[in-house]
Design a protein around this motif. Sequence first.
Motif, short mmCIF file in Angstrom:
data_model
loop_
_atom_site.label_atom_id
_atom_site.label_comp_id
_atom_site.label_asym_id
_atom_site.label_seq_id
_atom_site.Cartn_x
_atom_site.Cartn_y
_atom_site.Cartn_z
N THR B 50 0.87 -1.18 0.00
CA THR B 50 0.00 0.00 0.00
C THR B 50 0.90 1.22 0.00
O THR B 50 1.97 1.20 0.58
CB THR B 50 -0.89 0.05 1.25
OG1 THR B 50 -0.06 -0.14 2.39
CG2 THR B 50 -1.97 -1.00 1.23
N VAL B 51 0.45 2.26 -0.65
CA VAL B 51 1.22 3.49 -0.69
C VAL B 51 0.37 4.60 -0.10
O VAL B 51 -0.80 4.73 -0.45
CB VAL B 51 1.62 3.85 -2.14
CG1 VAL B 51 2.34 5.19 -2.18
CG2 VAL B 51 2.51 2.77 -2.72
N GLY B 52 0.98 5.35 0.82
CA GLY B 52 0.31 6.53 1.34
C GLY B 52 -0.83 6.26 2.30
O GLY B 52 -1.59 7.16 2.62
N LEU B 53 -0.98 5.04 2.76
CA LEU B 53 -2.03 4.78 3.75
C LEU B 53 -1.41 4.85 5.15
O LEU B 53 -0.29 4.43 5.37
CB LEU B 53 -2.64 3.40 3.54
CG LEU B 53 -3.51 3.24 2.29
CD1 LEU B 53 -4.11 1.85 2.27
CD2 LEU B 53 -4.62 4.28 2.30
N PRO B 55 -0.44 3.94 8.92
CA PRO B 55 -0.41 2.79 9.81
C PRO B 55 -0.89 3.19 11.19
O PRO B 55 -0.87 2.38 12.12
CB PRO B 55 1.07 2.41 9.82
CG PRO B 55 1.79 3.70 9.59
CD PRO B 55 0.87 4.61 8.84
N TYR B 64 -6.43 1.48 5.97
CA TYR B 64 -5.14 1.42 6.65
C TYR B 64 -4.26 0.38 5.98
O TYR B 64 -4.75 -0.52 5.30
CB TYR B 64 -5.32 1.06 8.13
CG TYR B 64 -6.06 2.10 8.92
CD1 TYR B 64 -5.38 3.21 9.39
CD2 TYR B 64 -7.41 1.97 9.17
CE1 TYR B 64 -6.07 4.19 10.11
CE2 TYR B 64 -8.10 2.93 9.88
CZ TYR B 64 -7.42 4.04 10.36
OH TYR B 64 -8.08 4.99 11.05
N THR B 65 -2.98 0.50 6.24
CA THR B 65 -2.07 -0.56 5.82
C THR B 65 -2.18 -1.70 6.82
O THR B 65 -2.68 -1.52 7.93
CB THR B 65 -0.65 -0.01 5.73
OG1 THR B 65 0.21 -1.08 5.38
CG2 THR B 65 -0.20 0.55 7.05
#
Lengths: 960, 117
Positions: B50-53, B55, B64-65
Motif C-alpha cells: 500500500t502506498v500513502g495509507l 499505519p 489502513y495498511t
Amino acid sequence: MVSGSGLLPVMVLLPFIGALVPGLMIRAGRNACATFTAVPTVLALVFLGVMAPGVLDGGTVTAKFDWLPALGLNANFMLDGLGLLFAGMILGMGLLITLYARFYLSGDDPMGQFYTYLLLFQGAMLGIVVSDNILLLLVFWELTSLSSFLLIGYWKHLPEGRQGARMALTVTGAGGLAMIAGMLILGNIAGSYDLSVILQHGEEIRASEYYLPALILILLGAFTKSAQFPFHFWLPHAMAAPTPVSAYLHSATMVKAGIFLMARMWPVLAGTEEWFYIVSTVGLITMVIGALIALFKDDLKALLAFSTVSHLGLLTMLLGLGSKMAAVVAVFHILNHLTFKAALFMSAGIVDHETHTRDIKRLGGLASLMPVTALIAVVAALSMAGIPPLNGFMSKEMMLEEVAHTHWWGGEWPIIILATLGALLSVAYSFRFIGHTFFGPVRDDYPHHPHDPPVGMLLAPGFLAVLVVLIGLAPMVFAAPIVEAAGLAVTGEAPDVHLKLWHGVTPALFMSMVAVLGGAVLLWLHRPLDRIWLATPRPEAKVMFDTLVRRIALGSRFITEVAHNGSISRYLAIFTVATIALGYAAFQGGGLPAPTRAPLPVPPLVAVGFVLLMVATAATVTMHRNRFRALILTSVVGLMVSFGFVYLSAPDLALTQISVDTVTVMLMLLALHFLPKETPRESPIALHIRDGAIAIAAGVAVAALAYAFLLRDISTISDYHLANSYKGGGGTNVVNVILVDFRGYDTYGEIIVLGIAGLTLYALMEALLDGPASRRLRNWTFPPDRSRDRHPLMMVVATRVMMPIAALVGVYIFLRGHNLPGGGFVAGLVISIALLMQYMASGFGWTQERKRFEYHAMIGWGVVVAGLTGAGAWLAGEPFLTSAFGYFQIWPFEEFELATAALFDLGVFLTVLGAVMLMLYSLSRLARYAGETVNIEPMDYDPSRRADAPEAADGKKDEG
Amino acid sequence: MELVVATSLGGLTAAGIYLILRLRAFPVILGLTLLSYAVNVFVFATGRLTVGLPPVLSDGASAYTDPLPQALVLTAIVISFGMTAVLVLIALGAFLEAGDDRVNIEDETKTTGENDA
C-alpha cells in the motif's frame, strides 16, 4: 454392564505402582523384597476375583476416562471373558514366578531390579488385555517390548543376553510399528479407536478397501510378538534370560500377546479368505518347523523354546481356521499350554540350577536323584505330548478334530497330514525331554551333583502340574467356565463347551494314535536322525539377522556420510534445492486464481531506488572478495530496503531497519578488524556454476511466489487489530500496540532471546580469550597503514554535542511510540547508537569511566520490568500481559495517557539497549586484548597542553 | 510496483543464497544479511503493498495498511541482528583459534583421519 468398574483401572495401575517397591525393599532382605513384590499382584488378583463372577456370567466390566479425546486416545478399560482369562494367567503366573525367582536367583543377582522389571512387565501385559482403546493398547504393547528387553538382558554381563534382548526388541519393536499403522487404519475405517466400537463394525471393516493392508500390518505385529515363522528366530535367542523370565514371558504371557490380539480382533478380521489362508498357513508352517527344530535341540531351554514356537503356531492356525469352535479350542489350548509349558520351563530351570548344565547330552537318569522334579516334569511333558488323561490331550484332540474337517489348499488331506506331523514331532520332543533327561542310567559326570531343590522352588511348578492333572480329570469344573466366557468374548456367542477325555472313535483319535506311535519311533531313531540333521546345511537365522542389521547400519552410515560430511555449504545447497523442489511441487498442485489487485504505479524515484538496490546487490556478489567493500555495499542495500519501507507505509520498520543496519555495520567492522580482508579464490569454476544455478533458481522461485501473491487478496485477522487497537490497547499506532499488547507474549519472548544472544556473545568472548586464541591475539601485529589520529578533534566535539540531542530523540521516540511510529525497540537502538558514537569518537577508556550502568544488569532489568508489568495484570484478575490504560490531566499540562503497555515497552527498551551495547562491548574487548591502548582523556593528546610537556595521558592498558 | 518488489526479492534471495554457499565465513554472514532483508521484506509484503495509507489510527482515514506483518517484521529485524552478532563472534572465534575462516570441515576430517592412521 456390571458394577465394580473402579477396580479395573486400579488393578492395571497396581503393578506399576508396586514396581517402585522392590528396589527399595531389597535393603530389607530377599524375602522381604519378594513378599512386597507379591503384594500388588495378590491385590490385583483379589480385585480380579471380585469382578470375575460377573464376567463369567457373560457380563463386561468397563471403566472410561478421557485422556486425549482430541486424538481419540482414551483410557478406556474393558474386562470380558478373554480379558479375564489372560488377566488371570498374567497375575497368577506372576505370583508363581515371584515365588520361583526368589529361590532361583543367586545372591549375586540384583533381585530388586529383577522384581521391578517383572512388575513393570506385568502391568504392561495386564494393560494390553484389558484395554478398550486400541491406541492405549498400543502404548501397553510397546511397554511390554521395552520391559521384556530389560528382562531378557537382565544378566548384563552375558553377551548372549544383550544380543538376545536387542534382537527381541528389534523384531517385536518393528512388528509393533507395523501394527500401529494397521490399528490407525482400522480406527479410521471404524471411525473410533475404541475397541468396543470397532468390534461392532466388523462387516464394514471387512468390506473396506483398506482391509487387506490393515490386516497384514496388524498380523505383522501379532506374528512378530508371537514368534511366528519367519519371525520365530528371536524367541530361542531370548532364552538367554533367567529361567523365570523364560517361563513367564516366553511361554505364558508375552508371546501370547500376539495370539491374544488375533483372538481379540477375531470378530472383526476373521472370516475372510485372506485371513484364513494367511493365518492358518503361517500357523501350520510355524507349528511343523518349530517342532522339527525342537526335536534336535540339545539345550533344554532351546528345546522348550522351539516347542513353544510350535504351540504358538498351533494356536495361530486354530484362530486362522475361522470357525467358531476352532477359536474356542484355541482359547482352551492357551490355558493348557500355560500350565504345562511354564511347569516345564521351571523344571528345566531346576535341572540347570542343580546340575549346572542344560545340555541333554550330558544329562540322564535324574529321576532317581531328584524324584519330585522328575514327577512334575514328566506330568507336564506328557501333557505336552498329548497323552490322556492330561489336559494337553484334550485340546490336542479337539484341534485335530477341527482340522479333520477343514478344506485347506484344495482338500482335507494336506492339513490333516501337516497337523498330524506337527503332533507327532511334538510327541517325539516331549518324550525326548523326559527320556533323555530323567530316565536312563544314572551318570557320574554331572557338572554338579544334583538333588531336589528346596520346597519353595518346587511349589510353583508343582502347583501347575497339579492343575494339568485336575483340568485333565475334571475339565468341566476347572476349565469350562472360563473357556466358555472367553469363547463368548471371541466369537460373540456362547459356545457349547463339552470338555471330555473320550470323544468316541473319531478321525482325531486315529490321528492321535499315529502321532504317539510315530513319535515313539522317532525318539527310538533319534541318534541316527540327529547325525543326519547335524550334517544337513540349515539357514542360521541369527547370522541372517545380524547380516541384515549390519547392512542396514552400513547403508545408513553411507547415507549419513554422504549427506552429513561436515560441509555446511553442502547442507545448505541440499536444503535449498529441496525447498525449491517442494515449492515447485506445491505450485503444480493447486491452480492459480486470477489476480484480484491492480498493480500499483512505479514513480521515477522508486525506479531509481530499485536500480540502486539491484546494482548494490549484484556488486556485493561480484566484489565479495574485497570484504570491506562488500560490507559497505550491503549497507547500501539495507538503506534502499529502509526507503522501500518508508514508501510502502511502514515508518516503524524503516526506523528500525536503519538503526539496526547502523549497529550491524559497526559490529561487522569491529569483526573485520581481525578477519582477513580478502576472501581467497579457492572454489573451482564448476562449484561457482552450480551455486549460481541454485541461487538463480531460488531467486526466480521467490520472485514468482511474491509476484503471485502480491496481486491477490487474502482475508487477514488485521481488521481485528485495527478495530481494537484504540479501544482495547489505548494506542493509535497499531504496530506498537500489537507488539506490546496483542502479541505482547511474543515480544516478551523475543526480548529474552535478544538478551540471551547478548549474554551468549559475552560468554563466548570470555571463553575465546581464555583459549588458544589469546596467544594469537597477544602476538597480533596491526597493519602499518592505520590512522595515527584515532580520535579526531572534530568528531569528539560533534558527538559530544550530539549526545544530548540523540538521547532526547531516543526518549521522544520512546514516548510517542504508543500513538505514533516509534517505541521501545527503536528507542533502544537510537540510544545505543548515540552511546556508540561516544565510544568511537572519544575512545573506550574515557567513555567506560563515565558509564553508570552495567549492560548485563540492564538486560536483566529490562526482562524483569517487562515481566512484572505483565504479571501486574494478575493483580487485577486479568491474564498475563493484559494492559491497562487511562487518561489523566495535571495542570498546566494537556490531557495525557498513561498505559501499562508503556512500562512493558520500557522493559523492551532496556533489554535492547543492554543487549546491543553488551555485544559491541564484548567485540571491542578483542582489540584491547590484542594490544590496542585505551585513552582516559577524550583525545590521545590534550590540545590545551604544551607540545613539549610529557605525555602522561597515553593511558593504561586495559585487561593487559 | 508489485513487479519491482518481487524482482528485488528475487535478486536479494539469489545473491544471499549464492553468498551463503561460499566457503568462507565472512561471505556467508553477508549472504545471511541479504537473505534476512529478503525474508523480512517478503513477510512484510504478505500484508500486500500500500502506498500513502496511514499505519496509525486517525479520524480522517478510510483505509489502513496491514499492521500485523509490520509488527512481526519489526521484531524479526531486531532478532536477526542478534543472530548476526552471535554468528560473527563464532566466525571470529573459529578464525582466531584455527587460523582460517573456512566454514566446512571436510579437509580437517581428512587430515585427522590420516593422523589416526
